[in-house]
Design an enzyme around this catalytic site. Sequence first.
Site, mmCIF file in Angstrom:
data_model
loop_
_atom_site.group_PDB
_atom_site.id
_atom_site.type_symbol
_atom_site.label_atom_id
_atom_site.label_comp_id
_atom_site.label_asym_id
_atom_site.label_seq_id
_atom_site.Cartn_x
_atom_site.Cartn_y
_atom_site.Cartn_z
ATOM 1 N N ASP A 39 -53.937 27.376 15.024
ATOM 2 C CA ASP A 39 -53.987 28.768 14.611
ATOM 3 C C ASP A 39 -54.809 28.935 13.337
ATOM 4 O O ASP A 39 -54.774 28.083 12.440
ATOM 5 C CB ASP A 39 -52.559 29.256 14.370
ATOM 6 C CG ASP A 39 -52.499 30.689 13.912
ATOM 7 O OD1 ASP A 39 -52.786 31.576 14.726
ATOM 8 O OD2 ASP A 39 -52.167 30.925 12.728
ATOM 9 N N GLU A 75 -58.560 28.276 16.971
ATOM 10 C CA GLU A 75 -58.785 29.718 16.940
ATOM 11 C C GLU A 75 -59.680 30.033 15.737
ATOM 12 O O GLU A 75 -59.197 30.315 14.644
ATOM 13 C CB GLU A 75 -57.462 30.474 16.827
ATOM 14 C CG GLU A 75 -57.651 31.992 16.801
ATOM 15 C CD GLU A 75 -56.601 32.716 15.978
ATOM 16 O OE1 GLU A 75 -56.288 33.865 16.312
ATOM 17 O OE2 GLU A 75 -56.104 32.137 14.977
#
Length: 459
Positions: free
Chosen positions: A239, A263
């Site tokens: 993330d 990400e």
Amino acid sequence: MRINTFFYGLITITFLLVSCSKDEILEERTPESADIQQEVSSKALKQIGTGVMMQAFYWDVPAGGTWWNVVKGKVSGWSNAGIDAIWLPPVSKAMNGGLSMGYDPFDYYDFGEYNQMGSTETRFGSRSELTSLITTAHNNSLSVIADIVINHNSGGDSEANIFTNSNTYTDYNPLSGLFERTQYDFHPNDYHNNDSGVFGGFADMCHHKSYVQDWLWKKSNSVAKYYKNTMKFDGWRFDYVKGFEPWVPKEFRNAVGGFAVGEYWDGNVNTLKWWTDQAQMSAFDFGCYYKMRDAFMGNNLNALNGDMLWKRSPTRAVTFVANHDTDEIINNKILAYAYILTHEGYPAIFYRDYEHWLDKNKMNNLIWIHNNLAGGNTTNLWTDNDEYIARRNGGSGKNGLVVYINNSDSWQERWIQTNWSNKKIKDYTGHSGWEPTTQGGKWVKIQAPPKGYSVWSLK
């Protein structure tokens, strides 16, 4: 990512806290319930990337500890449809306890077993339910991808911070007794003031500290090794990787192996390519996402000629149409799925699109086409405002295909050149009943329905 919680304020009480660095503290401890074990199937898992990834959640899935069981009930059907891996939301206890989606992590080793942060279970369920889900996924040949949130933390107690001359919420004492943290493990500290980026007002973890590295990936019971060896995760979704340097997920992944994707939320393909090269792993193809948004929301398929990560590095591009953070492609969304499921890259499909919003039969048909026909590199055959035609040239035991996307309001036909001479072809979507034979020069006329698509290959 998206956080559904409040920011921590700084209390302006200034006094000096004398504390020692924890860099030398390397004690080995395990959770009280580490003896929770379930048999994991010895059945071979599908190789990640040979099929399609399922994002097995959406933002604000129902609370109440039921989600792991919901997903468990679907993995058999997903595997049969051609899914090869499921991506779960962050699995550990977060600051908002049973209400949190997990992106405000507090205790990396509490999977729904300790009464802290206002609940025992996480929003998604208990530790035993999570391990049962992972076992069931493995029994159905599916890999399980963990969402790793290591840029920031939330839920620490207030402490007098000698680096800010104020009180900060950086004192972490999780009930698992593992990976306790203080001001020395966040920015600013005695190593440096900041790294690549911070997320909102949350405590920003310092990955340069040896203590942090030990707990994240180096120790025998580090987050990486515990998730891999005890919880049995097979891959990693990192993330908010803009918040730290690419060597961080690279070191984490090197410690345990497995598939990994970051990400890096940026439509600049040069930046995405730089990050994948540095981190030595995949990234979500935001370049492709934004070009599809322009094409299908802007009703101009010429945008599909734009730069995308899959065109630069197809083995490191995870393509997607929507996820828990962004869902902007509303018009003709099935056409966007027809695009990513026939092109290069590793396609991920969004739970709500598959289970709630789109025609599941059409989605399953496209997954089958991806897994059985979509081999080889890609050649663009035609692009204009309303029509897009591309050819997959075949390889790795797959015959290849021609995909025809038609964004106009009427049937369209075009002559195109295939890789097949004097061969009968058919539309594997069933949208066209034609079964033409290619000419000796490999040319053939194909068609596509209005606001639809067709996918052609050898009969």
